[in-house]
Scaffold this active site. Structure first.
Site, mmCIF file in Angstrom:
data_model
loop_
_atom_site.group_PDB
_atom_site.id
_atom_site.type_symbol
_atom_site.label_atom_id
_atom_site.label_comp_id
_atom_site.label_asym_id
_atom_site.label_seq_id
_atom_site.Cartn_x
_atom_site.Cartn_y
_atom_site.Cartn_z
ATOM 1 N N HIS A 217 36.084 50.951 28.830
ATOM 2 C CA HIS A 217 36.337 52.075 29.592
ATOM 3 C C HIS A 217 35.865 53.364 30.021
ATOM 4 C CE1 HIS A 217 40.054 53.210 31.148
ATOM 5 N NE2 HIS A 217 39.558 53.795 31.209
ATOM 6 N N TYR B 210 34.170 55.424 34.336
ATOM 7 C CA TYR B 210 33.654 56.636 35.063
ATOM 8 C C TYR B 210 32.670 57.790 34.703
ATOM 9 C CZ TYR B 210 39.045 57.083 34.153
ATOM 10 O OH TYR B 210 39.926 56.971 34.322
ATOM 11 N N HIS C 262 42.141 44.514 39.876
ATOM 12 C CA HIS C 262 42.195 46.138 39.870
ATOM 13 C C HIS C 262 40.649 46.368 39.897
ATOM 14 C CE1 HIS C 262 42.344 49.899 38.091
ATOM 15 N NE2 HIS C 262 41.885 48.665 37.093
ATOM 16 N N PHE C 263 39.679 45.740 39.247
ATOM 17 C CA PHE C 263 38.422 46.191 38.709
ATOM 18 C C PHE C 263 37.341 45.833 39.967
ATOM 19 C CE2 PHE C 263 34.173 44.124 36.470
ATOM 20 C CZ PHE C 263 34.102 45.584 35.788
ATOM 21 N N HIS C 264 38.232 45.264 41.064
ATOM 22 C CA HIS C 264 36.492 44.435 42.410
ATOM 23 C C HIS C 264 37.927 46.470 43.500
ATOM 24 C CE1 HIS C 264 35.802 41.478 41.163
ATOM 25 N NE2 HIS C 264 35.624 41.162 41.751
ATOM 26 N N ARG D 73 42.362 34.620 34.566
ATOM 27 C CA ARG D 73 41.426 35.270 35.302
ATOM 28 C C ARG D 73 39.859 34.475 34.236
ATOM 29 N NH1 ARG D 73 40.205 41.117 31.864
ATOM 30 N NH2 ARG D 73 38.215 41.160 33.009
ATOM 31 N N ARG D 74 38.727 34.384 34.862
ATOM 32 C CA ARG D 74 38.108 34.372 33.931
ATOM 33 C C ARG D 74 37.992 32.658 33.730
ATOM 34 N NH1 ARG D 74 39.223 37.330 29.574
ATOM 35 N NH2 ARG D 74 37.853 39.842 29.612
#
Length: 549
Positions: A221, A225, A372-374, A437-438
Site C-alpha cells: 500500500h 504513495y 481502480h488501480f488503473h 480479476r487476474r
C-alpha cells in the site's frame, strides 16, 4: 532554490539513464496490457505457447514496479541536483544504485519471459517462481536503497552548509518519499530474502503464506504513495510556476507530506480484509489509519485549487469560476497533470470503497480493483509523469518543446483519457457484476456469468487498444524530444512561495519526531498481529517461526 536553467551534463546523463529505462518499460508493459485485454475478451489467442499469466506478470512488474521506480528515482535526482546540488561521490553512488537496479530488472524480466515466473506482480505464495525472479527483485530494492541514502546524504550536506535555514521544499519532499520507500520496502525485502528465496532454492519445503502476504502488503500500500508523492511534488511546486502563479503555502505542503509518511505504511491489512488468521480488531485499526490518509489528500486538493484561483484572480478573471479560463489549458505541461488531478477524484472515491470493510466485500478480488488501480497509477500518476516529461526531457537534453510536440502531447492526453475512461469504466462495472480479476477468458468462458461480463470485456479491449495508441504517441514524443527536437534551452520550472503565505515553522523539519511517530505507528499496528501470525503458523513454516521460538 538555485536559479540555473539546466542541470550540469553529468547529472543530466544520470537522470536520462533512468528515463530511458522508464520509457522502454512503458512500451513493453503497455504491449503486454493490450494483449491481456484482447485475450480476456476472447478475441485473441496468444501465439508460441505464451501463457496469459506470463504476460500478466510482465505487465504488472514492468509497469507497476520498474517504470515507476526508475522514473521516480530519476526525477527525484533531478530535483535534488537542482535544489541542493550533487557531489561527484553522490553521483557515483547514484550510478551504482542505477546499475544494480538495472541488473535486477533484466534478471527478473528474463525469468518471466522464459515462463519461469508466472506469479503476477504480487507473487503470492503458494505460486512459486524460479529463484532468479526473487533475486532480481531483491536487487532492484537494494539498488533503490542506494538511491535513498544518496538523497539523504545530499540534504544532510546541504543542511550542514546552511545551518538554521529551512531545506528547499522539493528536497524535503524527496527525502520524505524516500524515507517512506525505504521503510516500506523493508517488508518486501524481508519476505523475499528470508522466505521466498530459500523456498524457491529448495532450502526449505514450506512457506508461511499469511506472513508472506502480510509483509507484502506492508509494502504494497505505501507503494501507491511512493508513486503518488512525486506527482504531488509536481503539483505543489512546479505546476504553480507553469501557470504563472506561486506556491500557496510551503508549510501546508510539508505537513501533507509528513502525514503521508506517518499514515501510508501501517495500513496494509485493508488489502487483507477477507483473509482469515488476522484478528478483526487489528483489521479495524488499520482501516481507521487508512482513512487518515484522506486528510493530506484533501489538503493537497485545497492547496492546488487555491493556487489556481489566486493565479486566475491576479490575471483579472472574475466570477465564481472565471479563474478557470486563466489556466493554460493549451500548455501540455499543465494540461496532462491537470487531467490526472481530475481523475484522482473518482480514483480516490474507489480507494475509499476498497478500504471500507463492508463495501470491500462486494468488490474484493473482482476486476473493479484492477479498474481502480488503473485510475490511480495508470492515469493520475502516469499523466503527471508525462506532463513532467514535456519539460524535464528537453531541459536535460538541451532541446526545445516545440508547438507541434505540445499539440501532439495534448492529443496524446486526450487519447489516454478516452482509452482509460472506456477501459477502467468497464472494469468497474464488470467488477460490480462479479467478474474476477487476474483471470483470462479461458478461465470462465462458456459459464452462465460470462455472458454478463463479455460485453464489458470487449469494451476493455477497445479501451486498451486506444491506450496503446496513446503509448505509441508518448514513446514517439520521448524519442523526438531526446534526439530530434531543435536545440535550445527549456525552463526547469520551480515555483516560489507566495509572499502572503505564513512562515514555515521549523518543527516541520524535526526529522527525529516524524520518523519516531512513524515507527511507533508501525510497531503499534503490526507487532502483535505479526507475532500472532508466527505463533499460530503451521508446523515447519521457516524461518520466522524458528526465530520466534
Amino acid at each position: 532554490m538555485t536559479t540555473n536553467t539546466n542541470l550540469n551534463k553529468f547529472d543530466s546523463k544520470l537522470v536520462m539513464a533512468h528515463m530511458h529505462v522508464a520509457f522502454v518499460s512503458l512500451f513493453i508493459g503497455g504491449l503486454m496490457g493490450l494483449l491481456q485485454t484482447l485475450v480476456r475478451a476472447g478475441t485473441f489467442t496468444l501465439p508460441f505457447g505464451i501463457g496469459y499469466y506470463q504476460i500478466l506478470t510482465v505487465h504488472g512488474v514492468i509497469l507497476a514496479l520498474v517504470l515507476t521506480t526508475f522514473f521516480i528515482i530519476g526525477f527525484q535526482f533531478s530535483l535534488m541536483s537542482k535544489t541542493v546540488g550533487m557531489t561527484d561521490k553522490q553521483r557515483d553512488s547514484a550510478w551504482f544504485g542505477f546499475w544494480i537496479m538495472l541488473f535486477g530488472t533484466v534478471t527478473t524480466a528474463v525469468t518471466i519471459l522464459l515462463g519461469q515466473a508466472n506469479v503476477l506482480y504480487t507473487f503470492y505464495a503458494p505460486l512459486k517462481a524460479f529463484p532468479t525472479f526473487y533475486i532480481g527483485l531483491a536487487l532492484v530494492v537494494i539498488g533503490s536503497w542506494i538511491g535513498c541514502f544518496t538523497n539523504f546524504r545530499q540534504l544532510y550536506v546541504w543542511k550542514k552548509k546552511n545551518k538554521g535555514e529551512k531545506s528547499p521544499l522539493l528536497a524535503f519532499m524527496v527525502v520524505i518519499n524516500m524515507l517512506l520507500w525505504f521503510i516500506a520496502t523493508l517488508g518486501v525485502a524481508a519476505t523475499v530474502i528470508l522466505q521466498f528465496i530459500p523456498w524457491s532454492l529448495g532450502m526449505v519445503d514450506t512457506i508461511n503464506v499469511l506472513l508472506s502476504r502480510t509483509l507484502f502488503w506492508y509494502f504494497g500500500h505505501p507503494l501507491v504513495y511512493f508513486w503518488l508523492l512525486p506527482a504531488y511534488m509536481a503539483w505543489y511546486a512546479i505546476i504553480p510556476k507553469i501557470i504563472g502563479g506561486k506556491i500557496f503555502s510551503d508549510s501546508l505542503a510539508r505537513l501533507a507530506f509528513i502525514l503521508f509518511l506517518m499514515f501510508s505504511i501501517p495500513v496494509g491489512f485493508h488489502h487483507q480484509l477477507t483473509e482469515p488468521g488476522i484478528d478483526p480488531l487489528w483489521k479495524f485499526i488499520q482501516v481507521v489509519l487508512t482513512f487518515m490518509v484522506i486528510i493530506p489528500s484533501l489538503l493537497t486538493a485545497f492547496s492546488m485549487f487555491a493556487t489556481f484561483e489566486i493565479t486566475g484572480r491576479k490575471k483579472g478573471y472574475t466570477g465564481l469560476f472565471g479563474w478557470l479560463k486563466g489556466l493554460p489549458w493549451k500548455d501540455v505541461r499543465f494540461f496532462a497533470p491537470m487531467v490526472g488531478m481530475i481523475f484522482f477524484i473518482p480514483a480516490g472515491t474507489g480507494g475509499i470503497i476498497n478500504a471500507s470493510n463492508q463495501m470491500n466485500q462486494v468488490v474484493h478480488n473482482t476486476i473493479w480493483v484492477t479498474g481502480h488501480f488503473h485510475l490511480t497509477v495508470g492515469t493520475t500518476v502516469i499523466l503527471t509523469f508525462f506532463g513532467i516529461s514535456y519539460w524535464l526531457i528537453p531541459s536535460l537534453t538541451g532541446r526545445k518543446l516545440t508547438s507541434k510536440i505540445n499539440t501532439l502531447g495534448i492529443i496524446q492526453t486526450i487519447v489516454w483519457t478516452v482509452g482509460m475512461t472506456i477501459m477502467s469504466g468497464s472494469m468497474h462495472i464488470a467488477g460490480l457484476l462479479g467478474a474476477p480479476r487476474r483471470s483470462s477468458y479461458s478461465t470462465y468462458g462458456g459459464t452462465e456469468q460470462a455472458s454478463e461480463w463479455i460485453s464489458y470485456q470487449i469494451a476493455q479491449a477497445v479501451g486498451g487498444s486506444i491506450l496503446f495508441i496513446g503509448i505509441i504517441l508518448m514513446v514517439y514524443i520521448f524519442i523526438y524530444m531526446v534526439w530530434a527536437a531543435p536545440k535550445g534551452v527549456e525552463e526547469f520550472p520551480l515555483a516560489k512561495v507566495s509572499e502572503n503565505a505564513e512562515p514555515t515553522p521549523m518543527f516541520l523539519e524535526n526529522w527525529k519526531l516524524w520518523i519516531g511517530i512513524t515507527i511507533a505507528l508501525i510497531l503499534f499496528a503490526y507487532t502483535i498481529p505479526v507475532i500472532d501470525i508466527i505463533q499460530h503458523s503451521p508446523p515447519g513454516s521457516p524461518p520466522f517461526d524458528i526465530i520466534i521460538k
